[in-house]
Design an enzyme around this catalytic site. Structure first.
Site, PDB file in Angstrom:
ATOM      1  CD  GLU A  83      -5.109  75.920  -4.664  1.00 33.33           C
ATOM      2  OE1 GLU A  83      -5.743  76.998  -4.734  1.00 33.33           O
ATOM      3  OE2 GLU A  83      -3.854  75.870  -4.634  1.00 33.33           O
TER       4      GLU A  83
ATOM      5  CG  HIS B 158       2.273  76.867   3.639  1.00 33.00           C
ATOM      6  ND1 HIS B 158       1.575  78.034   3.801  1.00 33.00           N
ATOM      7  CD2 HIS B 158       2.469  76.743   2.301  1.00 33.00           C
ATOM      8  CE1 HIS B 158       1.381  78.597   2.614  1.00 33.00           C
ATOM      9  NE2 HIS B 158       1.905  77.825   1.693  1.00 33.00           N
TER      10      HIS B 158
END
Lengths: 327, 348
Positions: free
Chosen positions: A61, A129
């Site tokens: 990322e 998450h």
């Protein structure tokens, strides 16, 4: 006007902007082939329509955002997808120290016209998450932050975000991808930094955004049957934040609740409450209340997850409690 | 080596290295006088790398560097006045006093800035290279970093991506043997930095970073390679910095004898003796004259910086966004441009 999903609305925005500007490129993890186009299917099919411009990236990322920044500095308009907002933390240095700083630190000579799309939310995915960092992201000068709640807004705001010359963090929501709403076939844009009244009412103002707009609208229906009419303001853009409608609304209803999905402490609700009391203190008949997520790392168990998050019922109860003395 | 360069070009290399050396010494002096604040990372000892590398690139090739960036700014042709004014935090600086020493830049000269988060700029360089390919230009990107940056995640993420997409980037690692104060054998499992490129199947070389012509020659080859579509490369230039990590560094961890030994082979007099004097391109009198000219140029830069005004307070909110929209400052804040304009400080 056709009803389409939030997911399809996002895809149409990407398709239109890819067709409009050859400098628009779309990069992310597993957005080409996997499952037919992205972990949540937003980019499905686009790679065939725009060969070479939709590309899979490594799971890195910090590079997805950082390479996007460099490409944007060099004149491209990258739309990078972070598979979930939780992974934005891996790219935090690039978002905060690079994307948000470039224009000011280099005295206006460098621009970063980049969109970072990423879903927040939950779905039995446990603590790492199931988060929403809208408050963190919205506290950073130099960044713009958008969080649309409806398919119509999702399409119009994403198109504006892609044409914007600043870095925009575009927060989607896992629970909204499948929701449906009317979206015209004709092209349209929704400007960044402009809130919208989603429901007219005279008794109490709710200020909200994202998934909590959907929950608030459900609550409004329940409450309407009881004779309580909510005035619902959808912020749509979180930075820069347009509170003009919310302030106007509070002056009319004299009651306000801020509804957010994220953690309560140091959340966006706290900022909004502070701003509302600064500008409409004399109009308030009760302290402004907050409905927010509970401050725990999200558990996996279904009942615990449900208990952690705010839903329509929580909004109904908060409204009833605030108005209890009045009606 | 360097046989392809004419007399003027060789003398220009000398002038640039000397300008950097004298500029840095003057910066240290200005820091001691508190004309310069914050961090000041000086380039003394490493001059041959910036000068050798940039002399091998086209002026429109893109440059992205670490925060030890004064040498690169001067070698790229940024005006010494503007660079010194930036160190002073003045309106006449390269970024109007916004960035300071670590964030020099001149986009018109394709210098996209010095960056101060170790390794943070590597992905940006890869992205710039993508933009060059996307726009079908043959410009390449040079990305400069120190040995300390080769251990961080972005180093590997950027190298992998550049090699994967065959992008025209030269990753130039200035190995001065220390990450701040930590010696290379303490901070890196691999002390021959160029070998790290092999993990990403990337072409790599190692060069003597004290030899300006050697640096020039290898960068010429790597640039031609990248421009020809053969993909990125990593170049390790072995060097040594004479001063501490920054002016705030007492530099107690390096021995005096080590520093003295390194100074025995200083890149500037070495080049002067082995090339300029030996080939009769300059006389000692010429060199004395050049020294005086540069000292005057740097002194003028100090005068310019000192005379340049501080940035106006009413510009504080400028350029936070390229495309400002309504409601930019959140409502109700007591800290706003209006109170700044009145000069009453933060709380109007």
């Amino acid at each position: 006007m056709a009803e389409i999903t939030y997911r399809e609305a996002l895809k149409r925005a990407l398709r239109e902007e890819l067709a409009h500007d050859p400098d628009v490129v779309v990069w992310g993890e597993d957005i080409v082939a996997y499952g037919g186009g992205g972990a949540y299917g937003v980019t499905a099919g686009l790679s065939k329509e725009f060969p070479g411009r939709i590309r899979d990236t490594p799971i890195a990322e910090e590079a997805i955002v950082g390479v996007g920044i460099g490409a944007a500095m060099g004149g491209c308009r990258p739309v990078v997808e972070l598979m979930t907002i939780n992974f934005a933390l891996v790219a935090w240095d690039q978002i905060v120290n690079h994307a948000a700083k470039q224009h000011h630190m280099f005295n206006g000579k460098i621009k970063v016209p980049m969109v970072m799309r990423s879903p927040a939310g939950f779905g039995r995915t446990a603590a790492t998450h199931s988060q929403n960092f809208d408050a963190w992201l919205s506290s950073i000068p130099g960044l713009k932050v958008v969080e649309p709640a409806t398919p119509y807004d999702a399409k119009g705001l994403l198109k504006s975000a892609i044409r914007d010359d600043d870095p925009v963090f575009f927060i989607e929501h896992l629970q909204l991808y499948g929701t449906r709403g009317e979206v015209p076939d004709e092209e349209y844009f929704i400007p960044l930094g402009v809130s919208e009244r989603k429901r007219e009412g005279k008794h109490l103002t709710v200020v909200t955004w994202g998934r909590m707009l959907v929950e608030t609208m459900k609550a409004a229906k329940t409450l309407s049957d009881e004779g309580v009419e909510l005035d619902v303001i959808d912020l749509r853009t979180l930075r820069p934040m347009d509170l003009s409608l919310a302030i106007e609304s509070v002056k009319k209803t004299n009651h306000a609740i801020v509804v957010e999905e994220g953690w309560r402490s140091i959340g966006l609700g706290a900022e909004i409450v502070a701003s509302l009391q600064e500008q409409a203190f004399n109009y308030l008949d009760a302290p402004i209340a907050r409905v927010a997520g509970l401050e725990v790392p999200m558990p996996y168990a279904k009942n615990l997850e449900r208990a952690t998050l705010p839903f329509a019922d929580d909004v109904v109860m908060a409204v009833r409690a605030m108005l209890a003395n009045k009606y | 080596m360097g046989m392809d360069m004419n007399k003027d070009e060789l003398i220009a290399l000398y002038r640039q290295m000397l300008l950097i050396r004298i500029f840095e010494d003057k910066s240290a002096e200005m820091y001691a006088k508190a004309k310069i604040g914050g961090f000041l990372h000086l380039y003394n000892g490493q001059e041959a790398i910036a000068v050798g590398a940039l002399s091998a690139l086209r002026p429109d090739d893109d440059l992205v560097t670490h925060y030890r960036d004064h040498g690169y700014a001067l070698a790229r042709g940024l005006n010494a006045n503007a660079v010194m004014a930036e160190l002073f935090g003045r309106e006449g600086g390269t970024t109007g006093g916004r960035g300071g020493s670590m964030h020099l830049a001149d986009v018109d000269k394709h210098f996209w800035g010095g960056y101060a988060i170790v390794g943070g700029h590597l992905p940006l360089a890869v992205g710039l290279a993508y933009a060059n390919v996307h726009h079908k230009t043959d410009r390449i990107v040079m990305c400069v970093m120190g040995d300390g940056s080769t251990n961080i995640g972005t180093f590997h993420a950027a190298l992998n991506w550049a090699q994967l997409w065959k992008l025209p980037v030269i990753f130039l690692v200035e190995n001065n043997m220390y990450a701040m104060g930590t010696a290379i054998n303490v901070h890196s499992a691999v002390i021959e930095i160029y070998k790290k490129a092999s993990a990403h199947d990337m072409y790599a070389e190692r060069v003597d970073g004290k030899d300006v012509l050697a640096v020039h020659e290898v960068v010429c080859r790597l640039a031609e390679r990248a421009r020809g579509g053969e993909g990125p490369a990593l170049l390790e230039a072995v060097t040594y910095r004479y001063r501490g990590h920054s002016m705030a560094d007492s530099d107690v961890q390096r021995s005096k004898s080590e520093i003295a030994e390194q100074k025995m082979r200083d890149p500037i007099p070495t080049f002067a003796e082995n090339v300029l004097l030996k080939r009769n391109l300059l006389t000692q009198a010429d060199m004395d004259r050049i020294q005086k000219e540069i000292e005057a140029e740097v002194e003028a830069a100090v005068q310019f910086a000192d005379a340049s005004p501080e940035p106006a307070l009413n510009t504080l909110y400028e350029n936070i966004y390229a495309h400002p929209v309504a409601n930019m400052q959140s409502g109700g804040s007591l800290i706003g441009p209006a109170t700044l304009y009145s000069g009453n400080g933060k709380h109007g």
